[in-house]
Scaffold this motif. Structure first.
Motif, PDB file in Angstrom:
ATOM      1  N   ARG A 148      48.688  34.931  30.041  1.00 43.03           N
ATOM      2  CA  ARG A 148      49.430  34.051  30.935  1.00 43.03           C
ATOM      3  C   ARG A 148      50.416  34.892  31.737  1.00 43.03           C
ATOM      4  N   LEU A 149      50.420  34.671  33.046  1.00 37.99           N
ATOM      5  CA  LEU A 149      51.233  35.473  33.945  1.00 37.99           C
ATOM      6  C   LEU A 149      52.109  34.572  34.801  1.00 37.99           C
ATOM      7  N   THR A 150      53.226  35.124  35.221  1.00 38.05           N
ATOM      8  CA  THR A 150      54.100  34.435  36.155  1.00 38.05           C
ATOM      9  C   THR A 150      53.680  34.772  37.582  1.00 38.05           C
ATOM     10  N   ALA A 151      54.293  34.103  38.546  1.00 42.42           N
ATOM     11  CA  ALA A 151      53.955  34.355  39.944  1.00 42.42           C
ATOM     12  C   ALA A 151      54.398  35.763  40.347  1.00 42.42           C
ATOM     13  N   GLY A 152      53.560  36.411  41.147  1.00 41.82           N
ATOM     14  CA  GLY A 152      53.885  37.754  41.598  1.00 41.82           C
ATOM     15  C   GLY A 152      52.772  38.727  41.288  1.00 41.82           C
ATOM     16  N   ASP A 153      53.057  39.991  41.516  1.00 44.00           N
ATOM     17  CA  ASP A 153      52.085  41.047  41.269  1.00 44.00           C
ATOM     18  C   ASP A 153      52.296  41.631  39.868  1.00 44.00           C
ATOM     19  N   HIS A 154      51.182  41.889  39.186  1.00 45.73           N
ATOM     20  CA  HIS A 154      51.238  42.426  37.826  1.00 45.73           C
ATOM     21  C   HIS A 154      50.178  43.516  37.684  1.00 45.73           C
ATOM     22  N   ARG A 155      50.423  44.358  36.687  1.00 46.93           N
ATOM     23  CA  ARG A 155      49.426  45.345  36.293  1.00 46.93           C
ATOM     24  C   ARG A 155      49.022  45.024  34.854  1.00 46.93           C
ATOM     25  N   VAL A 156      47.764  44.628  34.661  1.00 44.69           N
ATOM     26  CA  VAL A 156      47.253  44.249  33.348  1.00 44.69           C
ATOM     27  C   VAL A 156      46.507  45.442  32.759  1.00 44.69           C
ATOM     28  N   ARG A 157      46.968  45.870  31.604  1.00 50.43           N
ATOM     29  CA  ARG A 157      46.378  47.053  30.966  1.00 50.43           C
ATOM     30  C   ARG A 157      45.424  46.623  29.865  1.00 50.43           C
ATOM     31  N   VAL A 158      44.198  47.162  29.901  1.00 47.38           N
ATOM     32  CA  VAL A 158      43.195  46.953  28.859  1.00 47.38           C
ATOM     33  C   VAL A 158      42.997  48.301  28.169  1.00 47.38           C
ATOM     34  N   ALA A 159      43.368  48.380  26.903  1.00 43.69           N
ATOM     35  CA  ALA A 159      43.288  49.640  26.176  1.00 43.69           C
ATOM     36  C   ALA A 159      43.200  49.343  24.680  1.00 43.69           C
ATOM     37  N   PRO A 160      42.666  50.311  23.888  1.00 38.82           N
ATOM     38  CA  PRO A 160      42.140  51.595  24.342  1.00 38.82           C
ATOM     39  C   PRO A 160      40.675  51.507  24.712  1.00 38.82           C
ATOM     40  N   LEU A 161      40.269  52.357  25.641  1.00 35.17           N
ATOM     41  CA  LEU A 161      38.879  52.477  26.040  1.00 35.17           C
ATOM     42  C   LEU A 161      38.376  53.864  25.644  1.00 35.17           C
ATOM     43  N   PRO A 162      37.075  54.021  25.434  1.00 33.89           N
ATOM     44  CA  PRO A 162      36.548  55.307  24.948  1.00 33.89           C
ATOM     45  C   PRO A 162      36.633  56.394  26.014  1.00 33.89           C
ATOM     46  N   LEU A 163      36.716  57.645  25.533  1.00 35.22           N
ATOM     47  CA  LEU A 163      36.792  58.778  26.453  1.00 35.22           C
ATOM     48  C   LEU A 163      35.482  58.986  27.198  1.00 35.22           C
ATOM     49  N   GLY A 164      34.362  58.518  26.628  1.00 35.61           N
ATOM     50  CA  GLY A 164      33.074  58.684  27.288  1.00 35.61           C
ATOM     51  C   GLY A 164      32.788  57.661  28.359  1.00 35.61           C
ATOM     52  N   LEU A 165      33.770  56.856  28.697  1.00 29.10           N
ATOM     53  CA  LEU A 165      33.593  55.834  29.737  1.00 29.10           C
ATOM     54  C   LEU A 165      33.347  56.503  31.083  1.00 29.10           C
ATOM     55  N   ARG A 166      32.379  55.983  31.821  1.00 32.78           N
ATOM     56  CA  ARG A 166      32.111  56.458  33.180  1.00 32.78           C
ATOM     57  C   ARG A 166      33.033  55.702  34.135  1.00 32.78           C
ATOM     58  N   ARG A 167      33.967  56.427  34.696  1.00 29.99           N
ATOM     59  CA  ARG A 167      35.037  55.779  35.456  1.00 29.99           C
ATOM     60  C   ARG A 167      34.511  55.047  36.681  1.00 29.99           C
ATOM     61  N   ASP A 168      33.446  55.572  37.290  1.00 24.25           N
ATOM     62  CA  ASP A 168      32.946  54.917  38.497  1.00 24.25           C
ATOM     63  C   ASP A 168      32.062  53.722  38.193  1.00 24.25           C
ATOM     64  N   SER A 169      31.897  53.378  36.921  1.00 25.62           N
ATOM     65  CA  SER A 169      31.051  52.229  36.567  1.00 25.62           C
ATOM     66  C   SER A 169      31.865  51.000  36.203  1.00 25.62           C
ATOM     67  N   ILE A 170      33.192  51.092  36.191  1.00 30.89           N
ATOM     68  CA  ILE A 170      34.006  49.988  35.718  1.00 30.89           C
ATOM     69  C   ILE A 170      34.027  48.869  36.763  1.00 30.89           C
ATOM     70  N   ARG A 171      33.881  47.635  36.287  1.00 31.03           N
ATOM     71  CA  ARG A 171      33.885  46.453  37.134  1.00 31.03           C
ATOM     72  C   ARG A 171      34.812  45.410  36.505  1.00 31.03           C
ATOM     73  N   VAL A 172      35.459  44.616  37.349  1.00 34.25           N
ATOM     74  CA  VAL A 172      36.412  43.609  36.872  1.00 34.25           C
ATOM     75  C   VAL A 172      36.045  42.266  37.482  1.00 34.25           C
ATOM     76  N   GLY A 173      36.042  41.247  36.673  1.00 32.60           N
ATOM     77  CA  GLY A 173      35.840  39.873  37.114  1.00 32.60           C
ATOM     78  C   GLY A 173      36.744  38.970  36.293  1.00 32.60           C
ATOM     79  N   GLY A 174      36.611  37.678  36.478  1.00 36.35           N
ATOM     80  CA  GLY A 174      37.412  36.777  35.676  1.00 36.35           C
ATOM     81  C   GLY A 174      37.515  35.392  36.259  1.00 36.35           C
ATOM     82  N   ARG A 175      38.403  34.607  35.657  1.00 33.76           N
ATOM     83  CA  ARG A 175      38.638  33.231  36.084  1.00 33.76           C
ATOM     84  C   ARG A 175      40.126  32.979  36.159  1.00 33.76           C
ATOM     85  N   GLY A 176      40.497  32.067  37.036  1.00 35.31           N
ATOM     86  CA  GLY A 176      41.891  31.703  37.184  1.00 35.31           C
ATOM     87  C   GLY A 176      42.357  31.854  38.618  1.00 35.31           C
ATOM     88  N   ALA A 177      43.525  31.266  38.903  1.00 35.67           N
ATOM     89  CA  ALA A 177      44.099  31.331  40.244  1.00 35.67           C
ATOM     90  C   ALA A 177      44.798  32.671  40.417  1.00 35.67           C
TER      91      ALA A 177
END
Length: 302
Positions: free
Chosen positions: A29-58
């Motif tokens: 749950r977020l308040t109005a404004g700009d936020h930076r949402v951190r998802v961690a930890p992720l594996p070191l073998g992650l291919r950085r150019d393959s990451i995609r983000v989607g979701g639901r909500g206003a």
């Protein structure tokens, strides 16, 4: 812009022959404004150019960055327990070494004491200042202490061997969990913009990671005239992250790490243009004009 941590466990995994696509989902749950949402930890073998983000909500996703997430030690429970056990074994091994050194000094002291006391007692016996019983009691005491010290040193040597073997086994287990042992991880920082207060946002993060694979396996059984074929897949992974109970799919495809824009070949469209009728000269027939087609008017002679 504030940073908000989000718990996004693994919701689904698609395993390919040489990698895997991992899907994580989380709510915040977020308040109005700009936020930076951190998802961690992720594996070191992650291919950085393959990451995609989607979701639901206003909410509007402004972008996503992948950054290193520094930690003092691994957060994996198995690795934490192994490292704790290794520290205990190393401390006990050092304690055994210290005790053995003390026993060694004790043995040297008793040996030198016996050598010096031997000459003193010999002179005392010669002059009658010492009784033979006193010399025997002193000798028995020193001999008994030396025997006990050497027995303790033998026990310490056996204990040192046991500790060294157990420590080597723990090191092998830590080497096997090398991907989980690395304390540094990656974190996905998703920049979002929220219009209203108390907005529930569901984020879905997908990425490709190396170190995962699956292979098919077959079991054929022939009973009299009936053959039964069983097929199943063997999945293995050393990505450094846990895959709990989730939706697991197997694929024979080999996806690219990034989807680049292909170079298209143009297609040109035009209206159908009928070909003009073929004109045939008399020379093509050796000077003889071919007879007219049935129903056609005879050609005029010049």
């Amino acid at each position: 812009m504030d940073t908000v941590e989000i718990d996004a466990p693994v919701a689904g995994v698609t395993v390919y022959p040489d990698r895997a696509r991992v899907t994580r989902r989380g709510r915040v749950r977020l308040t109005a404004g700009d936020h930076r949402v951190r998802v961690a930890p992720l594996p070191l073998g992650l291919r950085r150019d393959s990451i995609r983000v989607g979701g639901r909500g206003a909410v509007t996703v402004l972008g996503v960055d992948v950054a290193a997430w520094r930690q003092p030690r691994s957060t994996d429970a198995q690795v934490v327990e192994l490292e704790r056990r290794r520290r205990e074994l190393a401390d006990e091994l050092a304690e055994v070494g210290d005790t053995d050194a003390i026993e060694d000094q004790r043995g040297e002291f008793l040996t030198r004491l016996a050598e010096r006391a031997g000459g003193t007692y010999a002179r005392a016996l010669a002059t009658g200042d010492a009784a033979p019983a006193d010399v025997a009691a002193f000798t028995d005491s020193v001999s008994g202490q030396l025997a006990e010290s050497r027995a303790r040193r033998r026990g310490l040597a056996r204990r040192r061997t046991e500790l060294a073997e157990e420590l080597a086994a723990v090191d092998r287990e830590l080497d096997a969990a090398r991907g989980k042992r690395e304390p540094d991880r990656l974190a996905a920082e998703v920049s979002v913009s929220v219009d209203a207060d108390d907005t529930e946002v569901e984020l879905e993060l997908t990425y490709l990671v190396d170190g995962a694979r699956w292979t098919p396996s077959y079991d054929l059984r022939l009973v009299e005239d009936t053959m039964t074929v069983t097929w199943f897949g063997l999945v293995s992974q050393g990505t450094g992250e846990d895959w709990p109970e989730c939706e697991l799919q197997l694929s024979t495809a080999r996806p690219a790490a990034a989807s680049g824009v292909p170079e298209l070949s143009p297609w040109y469209l035009d209206r159908l243009r009928p070909e003009p009728p073929m004109v045939v000269s008399a020379a093509s027939f050796g000077g003889v004009v071919p007879p007219p087609a049935p129903g056609a008017a005879p050609a005029a002679r010049p």
